[in-house]
Each structure stands twice: as C-alpha cells, then as structure tokens.
Design a protein around this motif. Sequence first.
Motif, mmCIF file in Angstrom:
data_model
loop_
_atom_site.group_PDB
_atom_site.id
_atom_site.type_symbol
_atom_site.label_atom_id
_atom_site.label_comp_id
_atom_site.label_asym_id
_atom_site.label_seq_id
_atom_site.Cartn_x
_atom_site.Cartn_y
_atom_site.Cartn_z
ATOM 1 N N THR A 227 0.846 -1.194 0.000
ATOM 2 C CA THR A 227 0.000 0.000 0.000
ATOM 3 C C THR A 227 0.881 1.243 0.000
ATOM 4 O OG1 THR A 227 -1.786 -1.124 1.201
ATOM 5 C CG2 THR A 227 -1.806 1.278 1.201
ATOM 6 N N VAL A 228 0.587 2.152 -0.917
ATOM 7 C CA VAL A 228 1.334 3.404 -1.022
ATOM 8 C C VAL A 228 0.341 4.558 -0.954
ATOM 9 C CG1 VAL A 228 2.916 4.805 -2.405
ATOM 10 C CG2 VAL A 228 3.103 2.299 -2.442
ATOM 11 N N LYS A 229 0.616 5.504 -0.092
ATOM 12 C CA LYS A 229 -0.243 6.682 0.052
ATOM 13 C C LYS A 229 0.362 7.837 -0.730
ATOM 14 C CE LYS A 229 -2.439 9.666 3.523
ATOM 15 N NZ LYS A 229 -2.545 9.973 4.963
ATOM 16 N N THR A 230 -0.453 8.442 -1.580
ATOM 17 C CA THR A 230 -0.012 9.546 -2.437
ATOM 18 C C THR A 230 -0.749 10.808 -2.035
ATOM 19 O OG1 THR A 230 0.316 8.000 -4.274
ATOM 20 C CG2 THR A 230 0.197 10.340 -4.814
ATOM 21 N N MET B 187 -3.025 1.994 -4.192
ATOM 22 C CA MET B 187 -2.628 3.399 -4.088
ATOM 23 C C MET B 187 -3.749 4.158 -3.386
ATOM 24 S SD MET B 187 0.352 3.399 -5.574
ATOM 25 C CE MET B 187 0.622 5.161 -5.556
ATOM 26 N N LEU B 188 -3.423 4.811 -2.287
ATOM 27 C CA LEU B 188 -4.349 5.692 -1.589
ATOM 28 C C LEU B 188 -4.016 7.122 -1.995
ATOM 29 C CD1 LEU B 188 -4.249 4.063 1.958
ATOM 30 C CD2 LEU B 188 -5.872 3.633 0.115
ATOM 31 N N VAL B 189 -4.979 7.827 -2.554
ATOM 32 C CA VAL B 189 -4.722 9.129 -3.165
ATOM 33 C C VAL B 189 -5.547 10.198 -2.454
ATOM 34 C CG1 VAL B 189 -4.726 10.449 -5.317
ATOM 35 C CG2 VAL B 189 -4.323 7.987 -5.370
ATOM 36 N N PRO C 152 7.218 -3.032 -6.908
ATOM 37 C CA PRO C 152 7.467 -4.365 -7.459
ATOM 38 C C PRO C 152 6.468 -4.696 -8.568
ATOM 39 C CG PRO C 152 6.338 -4.540 -5.350
ATOM 40 C CD PRO C 152 6.619 -3.080 -5.556
ATOM 41 N N MET C 153 6.947 -5.333 -9.604
ATOM 42 C CA MET C 153 6.081 -5.739 -10.710
ATOM 43 C C MET C 153 5.389 -7.059 -10.387
ATOM 44 S SD MET C 153 8.934 -7.126 -13.421
ATOM 45 C CE MET C 153 7.757 -8.142 -14.305
ATOM 46 N N TYR D 19 5.047 4.851 2.000
ATOM 47 C CA TYR D 19 4.865 3.402 1.959
ATOM 48 C C TYR D 19 4.361 2.971 3.331
ATOM 49 C CZ TYR D 19 7.406 3.315 -2.483
ATOM 50 O OH TYR D 19 7.802 3.510 -3.789
ATOM 51 N N THR D 20 3.066 2.778 3.435
ATOM 52 C CA THR D 20 2.454 2.576 4.751
ATOM 53 C C THR D 20 2.830 1.243 5.386
ATOM 54 O OG1 THR D 20 0.456 1.678 3.710
ATOM 55 C CG2 THR D 20 0.509 4.042 4.124
ATOM 56 N N ASP D 21 3.329 0.280 4.607
ATOM 57 C CA ASP D 21 3.738 -1.005 5.177
ATOM 58 C C ASP D 21 5.113 -0.923 5.833
ATOM 59 O OD1 ASP D 21 1.496 -2.824 4.246
ATOM 60 O OD2 ASP D 21 2.116 -1.937 2.358
#
Length: 229
Positions: free
Chosen positions: A96-99, A152-154, A145-146, A110-112
Amino acid sequence: MAYIFQLGFQDATSPIMEELLHFHDHTLMIVFLISSLVLYIISLMLTTKLTHTSTMDAQEVETIWTILPAIILILIALPSLRILYMMDEINNPALTVKTMGHQWYWSYEYTDYEDLTFDSYMIPTSDLKPGEMRLLEVDNRVVLPMEMTIRMLVSSEDVLHSWAVPSLGLKTDAIPGRLNQTTLMSTRPGLYYGQCSEICGSNHSFMPIVLELVPLKYFEKWSTSMLTG
C-alpha cells in the motif's frame, strides 16, 4: 510513454489497461459500422430517384430500427460494466502506497514500512541529464514491485489534483479531506510516466509522476537502502 505524433493510446502495461484497449477497439468498430451504414443510406437517398412508397410505412422496418439500437447498446454496456467492476476490485494488495498532492509536487508514503516517505519534485530543465524527459522526470521515482497487486491511496493537502498514469490505465482524483483508492499491477518492468490531470493552479503542468516497476528482489534492495540511508 507517448511519442511525437502518436494518435492512439500508449502500450498497455497492466491487465486493466489491456481490457480498456480491447473495449475501445470493440466500441470503435461498432461506431464505424453504424457510421458507414448511415453514410451509405444517405448517399443512396441523394443519388437515386426511385422510391418505394410502402417502405417508410412498413411495420417491419419500425421494429428493426427500434430493436437494433437496443441490441447495440447492450453490446456496449455489458463489457463496460465488466471493466468497471474489475477496476474497483481490490484483492489482498501486497503493498500500500499513500499519495498526497501538493502545490505543486507529490509526496509518497509506503504505509507497510515504518519510515519510508519522500517528496517527488519535477527536475528543472537546466538540471536534466542526457536522455531524460523534459517536464516528466522527477528527483525521486516511485519504485514498486512488478507482477504484484499494489493499492494506491490518493488524497490532497490543498486543492484538487489527479494522479494519472496512462499506460497503467490509472486516473484517480486527489481530493482534500477524502481518501480515494485504486489498484495497479504491472506485467513488465520499466519506467512509466504520468502527470497531474486536474487544473490545480499555475504550476499544474509541472507535477509529473514517474513509476519505476522492478522485480521484487530489486524493490527489496531499494527499500532497504532507503530505510538505512
């Protein structure tokens, strides 16, 4: 990314974008066939002087031109609804990535991870290195990572922004006080460029987005170096 004089979409990198391209081609073919038929009928009406007086009053013709458009709309609506639900589906994201949108740059968290955050500013034209894209390069790329589902949290801290990456089929509004979410998954490594697609102020066109999709082992090395460095 797009190239000069490109007329079509960018190459699809995610399964969702592949579905969107298929739906676009499907709908475009239907529109092309309808347009061709209408132009053919118009040309016949303008070039021939013969008329069939009972045709315009025939019940069969009225039935056909009522049912046929309904069938065409169904052929467009069903794939559209399927893709719509696929885009909203989130199945156990691996990361999970917060933008956050700012005037006029992006910040990522990077919330993890406990303390993995950074800001991403556009590189000025005077500081670009050979081969880098003008108005598209940033000082801190978003490394992901692919072949993994990423959420994505926006959101935004000031005005409306929009986080968009065309080749991945992503476009999510960043609204102050509201947390929107979207998912992405890349099928191949590479650099993918996007921009803020909301008119958010005078520097609206200077908010580029650069995603660097890499294999998982390289992402682990990058995250470790960011945390320890």
